[in-house]
Design an enzyme around this catalytic site. Structure first.
Site, short mmCIF file in Angstrom:
data_model
loop_
_atom_site.label_atom_id
_atom_site.label_comp_id
_atom_site.label_asym_id
_atom_site.label_seq_id
_atom_site.Cartn_x
_atom_site.Cartn_y
_atom_site.Cartn_z
N GLY A 25 0.21 -1.20 -0.05
CA GLY A 25 -0.19 -0.23 0.31
C GLY A 25 0.81 1.60 -0.15
N GLY A 26 0.08 2.53 0.57
CA GLY A 26 1.23 3.84 0.82
C GLY A 26 2.16 3.38 1.32
CG PHE A 27 2.68 3.23 5.29
CD1 PHE A 27 3.55 4.29 5.54
CD2 PHE A 27 1.80 3.25 5.30
CE1 PHE A 27 2.75 5.41 6.28
CE2 PHE A 27 0.92 3.78 6.25
CZ PHE A 27 1.60 5.01 6.69
N GLY A 28 4.45 1.51 1.63
CA GLY A 28 4.92 -0.09 1.40
C GLY A 28 4.68 -1.19 1.40
CE LYS A 45 2.10 -0.75 8.18
NZ LYS A 45 1.20 -0.17 7.59
CG ASP A 144 -4.55 7.05 6.23
OD1 ASP A 144 -5.59 7.39 6.33
OD2 ASP A 144 -3.58 6.74 6.22
#
Length: 387
Positions: A25-28, A45, A144
């Protein structure tokens, strides 16, 4: 075991075994792994390239580690891996508890409907976790809060995740270029961002930011749907940016059809207060948790059979040979007397969320006809917030 593990400033790749990708996703990228010494499953993560420096991530992780609470995901430490082609030092990430039942987003998509006692307990526990974060000195904002960042353990209890990390998320502008989330939109997810963040160039997040996000999350839990799912990504995000500051919110028509659910009207009223256009009119999470405690208390006697029902469904789905082909599963009504308390909503047109996934609104696929100019009137997907 998890409670006795102290925060580690460095957890190297050599300490982990059996790493398997479970989401991105958006983080990795997110992995499930087994810690070689602790012998417990953990989640890793790995952050995207050039997301942040080690010092920045360590400072944020230390702040997260101080937020130890029953409804907060446990952070074990910083992950480091020497990776080929990684020229700016080791690949960084965070090591966390592994949540067996994935995210609230996954639950809402796979189980239709989630029994009302469990829905109200989930909302109450999210409010309790957020109340704890906001009660720290200084307050720790999530920025978030959404179903994919609410994780669930074996007993389907809440663990809030990714709080404080939104500033490190990679985001996409309308021009298609990337910038770090803390430059001007704090890495939030569009559907869950408050109206003031869309119109005020000097906007700075406050506790009321998270309260607004909680209201949209509440709508998702009560309906079993994703907010503004008729809207299409990229091509239609401008409509959200235009209509939300004008007071429009997710459609309430389906909720109006549900009757006989004790506490539902009170939960809807709380939700409307939380998504008030004026941030100073929104309640605090202490107020919210007081309200949700009263609502959940009406259903407490039915929570154990409700949880067992959902656990059985999830176990059945876990044994399915193909994850991609899994349909949503209806939960049987435990007794005729409770039939009026259950309402089946149509399955979402979007696929099953991956566990622990963090996605931005702009990341989702566009409409089936592929036409970015297709017209959708505002009233078809938005609903006035009301008083």
């Amino acid at each position: 075991m998890a409670e006795r593990v102290e925060f580690r400033e460095r957890i190297p790749r050599e300490c982990l075994e059996q790493m398997q990708v479970i989401a991105s996703g958006g983080f990795g990228t997110i992995y499930r792994a087994l810690h070689r010494d602790w012998r417990i499953p953990i989640a890793v993560k790995k952050l995207s390239r050039d997301t942040c420096s080690r010092e920045e991530l360590l400072a944020e992780a230390r702040a997260m580690d101080k937020a130890r609470f029953v409804y907060i995901l446990r952070l074990f430490g910083l992950y480091e891996e020497e990776e080929e082609g990684w020229n700016s030092g080791p690949r960084l990430g965070i090591v966390m508890e592994y949540m067996e039942n994935g995210s609230l987003a996954t639950l809402l998509e796979r189980v239709k409907p989630v029994p009302w006692p469990l829905r109200f307990r989930l909302l109450h526990q999210v409010a309790l976790g957020m109340n704890y974060l906001h009660g720290l000195h200084p307050p720790l904002l999530h920025l978030d809060l959404k179903p994919s960042n609410v994780l669930l353990n074996l007993e389907l209890h809440v663990r809030l995740a990714d709080f404080g990390l939104s500033k490190f998320k990679r985001v996409t502008t309308k021009q298609g270029t990337e910038r770090s989330g803390d430059e001007d939109d704090y890495g939030g997810t569009l559907e869950y961002m408050p109206p003031e963040s869309l119109i005020d160039i000097n906007y700075k997040p406050t506790p009321a930011t998270d309260v607004y996000s909680y209201a949209i999350l509440t709508w998702s839990v009560l309906t079993g749907e994703q907010p503004y799912s008729n809207l299409l990504p990229k091509c239609m995000s401008s409509l959200l940016r235009m209509h939300l500051p004008r007071g429009q919110r997710p459609n309430m028509e389906e909720l109006k059809e549900i009757t006989g659910v004790e506490g539902l009207e009170d939960m809807k009223e709380l939700m409307k207060r939380c998504w008030h256009n004026d941030s100073w009119e929104r309640p605090t999470f202490k107020d919210c948790s007081n309200e949700t405690e009263k609502i959940f208390s009406c259903h407490k006697s039915k929570i154990l059979p409700a949880v067992r029902q959902v656990q059985d469904v999830l176990m059945m789905m876990a044994s399915s040979p193909s994850d991609e082909s899994r349909p949503s599963v209806s939960v049987p009504t435990p007794a005729a007397a409770e039939s009026s308390h259950l309402h089946t909503f149509p399955p979402s047109s979007l696929g099953v969320s991956e566990q622990c996934q963090t996605l931005r609104y702009e990341d989702r696929p566009c409409r089936e006809d592929g036409n970015p100019n297709s017209k959708i009137k505002g009233q078809e997907f938005l609903h006035p917030a009301g008083p």
